[in-house]
Scaffold this motif. Structure first.
Motif, short mmCIF file in Angstrom:
data_model
loop_
_atom_site.label_atom_id
_atom_site.label_comp_id
_atom_site.label_asym_id
_atom_site.label_seq_id
_atom_site.Cartn_x
_atom_site.Cartn_y
_atom_site.Cartn_z
N LEU A 6 0.83 -1.20 0.00
CA LEU A 6 0.00 0.00 0.00
C LEU A 6 0.87 1.25 0.00
N ARG A 7 1.91 1.26 0.82
CA ARG A 7 2.82 2.41 0.85
C ARG A 7 3.48 2.62 -0.51
N GLU A 8 3.91 1.54 -1.14
CA GLU A 8 4.55 1.63 -2.45
C GLU A 8 3.56 2.15 -3.49
N PHE A 9 2.34 1.63 -3.46
CA PHE A 9 1.30 2.07 -4.39
C PHE A 9 1.03 3.57 -4.22
N ARG A 10 0.89 4.01 -2.97
CA ARG A 10 0.62 5.43 -2.73
C ARG A 10 1.76 6.31 -3.21
N GLN A 11 3.00 5.86 -3.02
CA GLN A 11 4.14 6.64 -3.48
C GLN A 11 4.16 6.72 -5.00
N LEU A 12 3.91 5.62 -5.68
CA LEU A 12 3.88 5.62 -7.14
C LEU A 12 2.74 6.49 -7.67
N ALA A 13 1.58 6.43 -7.02
CA ALA A 13 0.45 7.27 -7.42
C ALA A 13 0.78 8.74 -7.20
N TYR A 14 1.43 9.05 -6.10
CA TYR A 14 1.83 10.42 -5.79
C TYR A 14 2.74 10.97 -6.89
N GLU A 15 3.66 10.15 -7.35
CA GLU A 15 4.62 10.59 -8.38
C GLU A 15 3.95 10.86 -9.73
N CYS A 16 2.75 10.35 -9.94
CA CYS A 16 2.03 10.56 -11.21
C CYS A 16 1.19 11.84 -11.21
N LEU A 17 1.17 12.56 -10.12
CA LEU A 17 0.22 13.67 -9.99
C LEU A 17 0.62 14.97 -10.66
N GLY A 18 1.87 15.18 -10.98
CA GLY A 18 2.25 16.44 -11.61
C GLY A 18 2.34 17.56 -10.59
N ASN A 19 1.85 18.76 -10.95
CA ASN A 19 1.91 19.92 -10.05
C ASN A 19 0.96 19.74 -8.87
N ALA A 20 1.26 20.44 -7.79
CA ALA A 20 0.42 20.44 -6.58
C ALA A 20 0.20 19.02 -6.05
N LYS A 21 1.24 18.22 -6.04
CA LYS A 21 1.12 16.82 -5.61
C LYS A 21 0.60 16.68 -4.19
N ASP A 22 1.20 17.43 -3.26
CA ASP A 22 0.83 17.28 -1.85
C ASP A 22 -0.64 17.60 -1.62
N ALA A 23 -1.07 18.75 -2.12
CA ALA A 23 -2.46 19.16 -1.91
C ALA A 23 -3.42 18.20 -2.60
N THR A 24 -3.08 17.76 -3.81
CA THR A 24 -3.94 16.85 -4.55
C THR A 24 -4.05 15.50 -3.84
N PHE A 25 -2.93 15.02 -3.32
CA PHE A 25 -2.94 13.73 -2.64
C PHE A 25 -3.76 13.80 -1.36
N GLU A 26 -3.60 14.88 -0.61
CA GLU A 26 -4.40 15.05 0.61
C GLU A 26 -5.88 15.21 0.26
#
Length: 129
Positions: A6-26
């Motif tokens: 799950l941690r690995e999946f979340r990290q890989l998904a986070y890396e696909c987000l482009g700009n504003a990763k932190d806010a988008t992930f939250e």
């Protein structure tokens, strides 16, 4: 799915987000854990969204996720499961306070009919089952 997967999946998904990763992930975490949402401000009140409410709007405006990579990541996760269970929320959000008729929508909400509204022949069939 194991915790490390799950941690690995979340990290890989986070890396696909482009700009504003932190806010988008939250914001995504808030979407998945908030029961009743009537506006983006409701998501900003979720404890998993640790930013100011305006960041919810900015995340949606600035984020340009790599859709192909995200889809491939989701498919890879599903192929690891013998029988995947896919859940889809088709909650009908009524808008009775919409200011114009165009903003109001009709959403199908199936309900069981009370037997009083059924014809006698249909009522007999229902009772026999």
């Amino acid at each position: 799915m194991k915790l490390e997967q799950l941690r690995e999946f979340r990290q890989l998904a986070y890396e696909c987000l482009g700009n504003a990763k932190d806010a988008t992930f939250e914001l995504a975490d808030a979407v998945m854990t908030t029961r009743h949402v009537s506006c983006l401000g409701d998501l900003a009140l979720n404890p998993l969204f640790r930013r100011e409410w305006s960041s919810a709007y900015e995340a949606l405006q600035d984020c340009r996720p790599d859709q192909e990579k995200l889809m491939q990541l989701y498919i890879e996760q599903m192929s690891q499961v013998e029988r995947p269970l896919l859940a889809i929320d088709h909650t009908a959000w009524l808008r009775p306070h919409a200011h114009t008729l165009k903003e109001r929508t009709y959403e199908h909400q199936p309900t069981a009919l009370p037997t009083v509204y059924l014809s006698a022949s249909v009522r007999d069939i229902v009772r026999s089952h």
